[in-house]
Design a protein around this motif. Structure first.
Motif, PDB file in Angstrom:
ATOM      1  N   SER A 108      -5.075 -10.477   2.847  1.00 19.64           N
ATOM      2  CA  SER A 108      -5.755 -10.014   1.596  1.00 19.64           C
ATOM      3  C   SER A 108      -4.997  -9.912   0.174  1.00 19.64           C
ATOM      4  O   SER A 108      -3.526 -10.330   0.271  1.00 19.64           O
ATOM      5  CB  SER A 108      -6.016  -8.584   1.896  1.00 19.64           C
ATOM      6  OG  SER A 108      -6.962  -8.272   2.839  1.00 19.64           O
ATOM      7  N   LEU A 109      -5.696 -10.192  -0.703  1.00 21.22           N
ATOM      8  CA  LEU A 109      -4.777 -10.415  -2.044  1.00 21.22           C
ATOM      9  C   LEU A 109      -4.293  -9.177  -2.398  1.00 21.22           C
ATOM     10  O   LEU A 109      -4.577  -8.093  -2.496  1.00 21.22           O
ATOM     11  CB  LEU A 109      -5.918 -10.681  -3.078  1.00 21.22           C
ATOM     12  CG  LEU A 109      -5.436 -10.816  -4.727  1.00 21.22           C
ATOM     13  CD1 LEU A 109      -4.552 -11.879  -4.732  1.00 21.22           C
ATOM     14  CD2 LEU A 109      -6.359 -10.921  -5.818  1.00 21.22           C
ATOM     15  N   LYS A 110      -2.970  -9.212  -2.583  1.00 23.09           N
ATOM     16  CA  LYS A 110      -1.889  -8.270  -2.665  1.00 23.09           C
ATOM     17  C   LYS A 110      -2.255  -6.881  -1.670  1.00 23.09           C
ATOM     18  O   LYS A 110      -2.348  -5.794  -1.806  1.00 23.09           O
ATOM     19  CB  LYS A 110      -2.187  -7.600  -4.039  1.00 23.09           C
ATOM     20  CG  LYS A 110      -1.531  -8.543  -5.293  1.00 23.09           C
ATOM     21  CD  LYS A 110      -1.591  -7.886  -6.543  1.00 23.09           C
ATOM     22  CE  LYS A 110      -0.914  -8.733  -7.425  1.00 23.09           C
ATOM     23  NZ  LYS A 110      -0.764  -7.917  -8.953  1.00 23.09           N
ATOM     24  N   GLY A 111      -2.418  -7.415  -0.382  1.00 20.11           N
ATOM     25  CA  GLY A 111      -2.599  -6.554   0.742  1.00 20.11           C
ATOM     26  C   GLY A 111      -1.465  -5.709   0.825  1.00 20.11           C
ATOM     27  O   GLY A 111      -1.957  -4.719   1.534  1.00 20.11           O
ATOM     28  N   GLU A 112      -0.389  -5.915   0.593  1.00 21.58           N
ATOM     29  CA  GLU A 112       0.798  -5.030   0.776  1.00 21.58           C
ATOM     30  C   GLU A 112       0.648  -3.583  -0.272  1.00 21.58           C
ATOM     31  O   GLU A 112       1.366  -2.882  -0.113  1.00 21.58           O
ATOM     32  CB  GLU A 112       2.084  -5.484   0.496  1.00 21.58           C
ATOM     33  CG  GLU A 112       2.369  -5.860  -0.765  1.00 21.58           C
ATOM     34  CD  GLU A 112       1.872  -7.409  -1.295  1.00 21.58           C
ATOM     35  OE1 GLU A 112       2.202  -7.612  -2.426  1.00 21.58           O
ATOM     36  OE2 GLU A 112       0.786  -7.649  -0.606  1.00 21.58           O
ATOM     37  N   GLU A 113      -0.442  -3.771  -1.345  1.00 19.75           N
ATOM     38  CA  GLU A 113      -0.497  -2.881  -2.211  1.00 19.75           C
ATOM     39  C   GLU A 113      -1.738  -1.931  -2.087  1.00 19.75           C
ATOM     40  O   GLU A 113      -2.008  -1.244  -2.861  1.00 19.75           O
ATOM     41  CB  GLU A 113      -0.272  -3.292  -3.465  1.00 19.75           C
ATOM     42  CG  GLU A 113       0.784  -3.910  -4.065  1.00 19.75           C
ATOM     43  CD  GLU A 113       0.785  -4.424  -5.458  1.00 19.75           C
ATOM     44  OE1 GLU A 113       0.015  -4.025  -6.118  1.00 19.75           O
ATOM     45  OE2 GLU A 113       1.680  -5.204  -5.734  1.00 19.75           O
ATOM     46  N   THR A 114      -2.416  -2.346  -0.704  1.00 20.04           N
ATOM     47  CA  THR A 114      -4.049  -1.797  -0.652  1.00 20.04           C
ATOM     48  C   THR A 114      -3.811  -0.190  -0.507  1.00 20.04           C
ATOM     49  O   THR A 114      -4.553   0.562  -1.075  1.00 20.04           O
ATOM     50  CB  THR A 114      -4.413  -2.295   0.617  1.00 20.04           C
ATOM     51  OG1 THR A 114      -4.465  -3.732   0.603  1.00 20.04           O
ATOM     52  CG2 THR A 114      -5.759  -1.775   0.977  1.00 20.04           C
ATOM     53  N   LEU A 115      -2.773   0.428   0.332  1.00 18.67           N
ATOM     54  CA  LEU A 115      -2.633   1.894   0.250  1.00 18.67           C
ATOM     55  C   LEU A 115      -2.348   2.481  -1.016  1.00 18.67           C
ATOM     56  O   LEU A 115      -2.943   3.468  -1.339  1.00 18.67           O
ATOM     57  CB  LEU A 115      -1.585   2.363   1.362  1.00 18.67           C
ATOM     58  CG  LEU A 115      -1.504   3.608   1.621  1.00 18.67           C
ATOM     59  CD1 LEU A 115      -2.907   4.136   2.206  1.00 18.67           C
ATOM     60  CD2 LEU A 115      -0.132   3.903   2.696  1.00 18.67           C
ATOM     61  N   LYS A 116      -1.516   1.984  -1.689  1.00 19.46           N
ATOM     62  CA  LYS A 116      -1.180   2.421  -3.009  1.00 19.46           C
ATOM     63  C   LYS A 116      -2.369   2.550  -3.957  1.00 19.46           C
ATOM     64  O   LYS A 116      -2.570   3.553  -4.622  1.00 19.46           O
ATOM     65  CB  LYS A 116       0.036   1.652  -3.809  1.00 19.46           C
ATOM     66  CG  LYS A 116       0.283   1.961  -5.087  1.00 19.46           C
ATOM     67  CD  LYS A 116       1.382   1.220  -5.563  1.00 19.46           C
ATOM     68  CE  LYS A 116       2.033   1.593  -7.013  1.00 19.46           C
ATOM     69  NZ  LYS A 116       3.036   0.972  -7.584  1.00 19.46           N
ATOM     70  N   ARG A 117      -3.253   1.526  -3.912  1.00 18.46           N
ATOM     71  CA  ARG A 117      -4.473   1.733  -4.893  1.00 18.46           C
ATOM     72  C   ARG A 117      -5.369   2.180  -4.446  1.00 18.46           C
ATOM     73  O   ARG A 117      -6.041   3.091  -5.034  1.00 18.46           O
ATOM     74  CB  ARG A 117      -5.229   0.178  -4.640  1.00 18.46           C
ATOM     75  CG  ARG A 117      -4.261  -0.936  -5.316  1.00 18.46           C
ATOM     76  CD  ARG A 117      -5.182  -2.208  -5.565  1.00 18.46           C
ATOM     77  NE  ARG A 117      -5.664  -2.783  -4.441  1.00 18.46           N
ATOM     78  CZ  ARG A 117      -5.131  -3.796  -3.641  1.00 18.46           C
ATOM     79  NH1 ARG A 117      -3.976  -4.206  -4.259  1.00 18.46           N
ATOM     80  NH2 ARG A 117      -5.452  -4.205  -2.637  1.00 18.46           N
ATOM     81  N   LEU A 118      -5.683   2.633  -2.766  1.00 19.56           N
ATOM     82  CA  LEU A 118      -6.469   3.613  -2.327  1.00 19.56           C
ATOM     83  C   LEU A 118      -6.058   5.083  -2.688  1.00 19.56           C
ATOM     84  O   LEU A 118      -6.853   5.869  -2.983  1.00 19.56           O
ATOM     85  CB  LEU A 118      -6.142   3.366  -0.784  1.00 19.56           C
ATOM     86  CG  LEU A 118      -7.112   4.521  -0.134  1.00 19.56           C
ATOM     87  CD1 LEU A 118      -8.521   4.712  -0.065  1.00 19.56           C
ATOM     88  CD2 LEU A 118      -6.881   4.469   1.579  1.00 19.56           C
TER      89      LEU A 118
END
Length: 259
Positions: A108-118
């Motif tokens: 995923s695009l910037k998948g490592e930041e998914t939780l932070k965005r959530l």
């Protein structure tokens, strides 16, 4: 709102016990607290009384991180469930399918930041988010580190657990270099403390090299009623471990204030 994560690359080191007890104490102190079960084993979900995981197939952390229907994602409010032990305590559940969906975060695009965005979508009236991390260092754990305001290590005084803690801290340092920012490692909670010269040796080493926030003894007694949804901080707050978790919580609050 501040995010606290509990982690180690090894299982069985009281991550879930630490998460639920610190969260329960925060709730008792009047802070509205959201627990997030980021472990596909779903132990935090189960010990909070949500045993039938099938009823959360469309309203769990997996669906928030990787929606089945990306065009119609579920809202985070629909995935927040109350915990009966305290009116200030809430939970986002997990499921075993999270283990397989973790792979999609890598692509995923910037998948490592998914939780932070959530977590930016968590309602503003929450004071704390406490995350129970998986016992491995994959994309879920990386997501948790990047989203965290404070990282707490959980460890037992034994070779494999201490070694996993060391690898975890090295991994955090590696991520810091990539992101060119420091991540706040607050200290450790030592659990599963038994007796013997070897245990004493490891305890001395941990006390020397880390900021020990608390030491939890007799973990069997501590977790005895957890599967009834009653952590020791609620069941027996005046017991040794109950008082220890209260003190740990106070120290964590102080650490968060410095972030």
């Amino acid at each position: 709102m501040k995010t606290i994560i509990f982690m180690n690359q090894k299982g069985g080191v009281a991550k879930t016990t630490s998460t639920i007890n610190v969260s329960a104490n925060l709730a008792k102190m009047g802070y509205k607290t959201l627990m997030v079960d980021l472990d596909p084993q779903a132990s935090l979900t189960i010990i909070n009384g949500y045993n039938d995981l099938s009823q959360f197939e469309t309203t769990n952390i997996k669906e928030l991180l990787q929606p089945t229907d990306p065009k119609h994602p579920i809202s985070i409010e629909e995935c927040i469930f109350p915990v009966p032990s305290n009116e200030n305590l809430f939970l986002i559940t997990s499921d075993i399918i999270l283990a397989t969906s973790e792979l999609s975060l890598y692509t995923s695009l910037k998948g490592e930041e998914t939780l932070k965005r959530l977590l930016k979508k968590v309602p503003d009236d929450f004071d704390y988010v406490c995350i129970d991390c998986p016992p491995s260092f994959g994309m879920l754990s990386i997501n948790a580190i990047i989203a965290a305001d404070l990282i707490i290590g959980c460890v037992e005084p034994a070779y494999m657990a201490v070694r996993a803690l060391q690898h975890m801290i090295q991994s955090i340092d590696n991520i810091s270099e990539v992101y060119e920012r420091a991540f706040n490692f607050g200290g450790i909670i030592v659990g599963k403390i038994g007796r013997g010269n070897e245990v004493d040796g490891w305890l001395d080493a941990l006390r020397t090299n880390y900021n020990v926030l608390g030491e939890i003894k007799n973990l069997v007694a501590t977790t005895k009623k957890e599967y009834e949804g009653i952590p020791i901080s609620i069941d027996k707050p005046s017991s040794y471990n109950g008082r220890e978790f209260y003190d740990i919580t106070q120290k964590i609050i102080d650490l968060v204030k410095e972030v």
